[in-house]
Write an enzyme that holds these catalytic residues in place. Sequence first.
Site, PDB file in Angstrom:
ATOM      1  N   ASP A 107      30.250  41.018  36.362  1.00 44.80           N
ATOM      2  CA  ASP A 107      30.677  41.752  35.181  1.00 44.80           C
ATOM      3  C   ASP A 107      29.944  41.235  33.933  1.00 44.80           C
ATOM      4  OD1 ASP A 107      33.034  43.731  34.288  1.00 44.80           O
ATOM      5  OD2 ASP A 107      33.049  42.043  32.891  1.00 44.80           O
ATOM      6  N   ARG A 108      30.642  40.747  32.916  1.00 43.54           N
ATOM      7  CA  ARG A 108      29.966  40.235  31.724  1.00 43.54           C
ATOM      8  C   ARG A 108      28.993  39.116  32.085  1.00 43.54           C
ATOM      9  NH1 ARG A 108      30.027  44.014  28.549  1.00 43.54           N
ATOM     10  NH2 ARG A 108      29.462  42.633  26.819  1.00 43.54           N
ATOM     11  N   HIS A 152      36.965  50.979  27.089  1.00 39.16           N
ATOM     12  CA  HIS A 152      36.985  49.713  26.355  1.00 39.16           C
ATOM     13  C   HIS A 152      35.616  49.378  25.778  1.00 39.16           C
ATOM     14  CE1 HIS A 152      35.638  48.853  30.393  1.00 39.16           C
ATOM     15  NE2 HIS A 152      35.294  47.625  30.077  1.00 39.16           N
ATOM     16  N   TYR A 212      31.342  42.161  23.552  1.00 41.57           N
ATOM     17  CA  TYR A 212      31.177  43.575  23.873  1.00 41.57           C
ATOM     18  C   TYR A 212      30.412  44.315  22.782  1.00 41.57           C
ATOM     19  CZ  TYR A 212      33.935  43.938  28.140  1.00 41.57           C
ATOM     20  OH  TYR A 212      34.366  43.839  29.433  1.00 41.57           O
ATOM     21  N   HIS A 272      36.909  45.684  41.916  1.00 41.41           N
ATOM     22  CA  HIS A 272      36.026  45.056  40.941  1.00 41.41           C
ATOM     23  C   HIS A 272      36.068  43.539  41.041  1.00 41.41           C
ATOM     24  CE1 HIS A 272      33.769  44.552  37.255  1.00 41.41           C
ATOM     25  NE2 HIS A 272      34.755  43.856  36.713  1.00 41.41           N
TER      26      HIS A 272
END
Length: 292
Positions: A107-108, A152, A212, A272
């Site tokens: 993910d990030r 988001h 983000y 996920h």
Amino acid sequence: MILTVPGFDHVRLPGADGVELAAAVGGSGSPVVLLHGFPQTHLMWRHVAERLADEHTVICPDLRGYGASDKPVATDPEVYSKRTMAADVVALAAALGHERFALVGHDRGALVAFRAGLDHPETLTHLGILDVVPTLDMWNVLHGVPAAVGYHLFLMAQPPGLPETMIANSADAFFGSFLDVWARDPAAMPEPVRAAYLRACAAAVPSIVADYRASAGIDVTHDQADQDAGSQLAMPVTVVQQDWGVRLGYDAAAVWRAWAPDLDHRLTGAGHFMAEEAPDEITGAIRDLLLR
């Protein structure tokens, strides 16, 4: 009390620009760095890290702005650019004596790993990516109603002020919603772990939003410059992801192949949070990567 990988040491080490990162370190052998995703901390790697530690030195940091790592104020876009966060990881590994290492991100953390692969090809021996496409491609594939799954991303891309206030006023509901919706096996994230994630995120709203926000600005600029220059990842790359291509109408393997000539692209039936839901599968994919 900080929950960490059982049997690992919990340390603080220098990243870039005076920022310190918290990390769990254990095992012995060739180094592997594991980067967590959202809305989590390094704890998400607990099962995979224990398995890999039989053969490798495993380093699991909290990214800057997350968990127990420093959370500098985003005085300019570079503070939370993936370029800066990748420099953190390279500095952290060097502080542990590792000038070359394998890097796997979720993910990030996978976006940080991708940037590290482009910026530090002489440092990374192997690159693993879990459940993302590069930032530039991410924005290009989000169209129409199916893009609502990434609401988001749009919320936290807004100018400073409103996103931070909205999220801070409902932190547990906001962060908890992703833990609920994105998991196919909720039992893989027991209550003490879930609670640790929620506490960590509630204490880091401004820096998470800044991370983000960078991905709607400076990170796109950096990716575009590399794409325009024809830059590619020089090391073996393994990507494991859900079948987002079918859901969003694009060819995920082709997206990655444009960046990674030496690519092993795999689809998973896990949710996920695959490192927690399917640790044997993810450990196996990493071991296969390290043999290439």
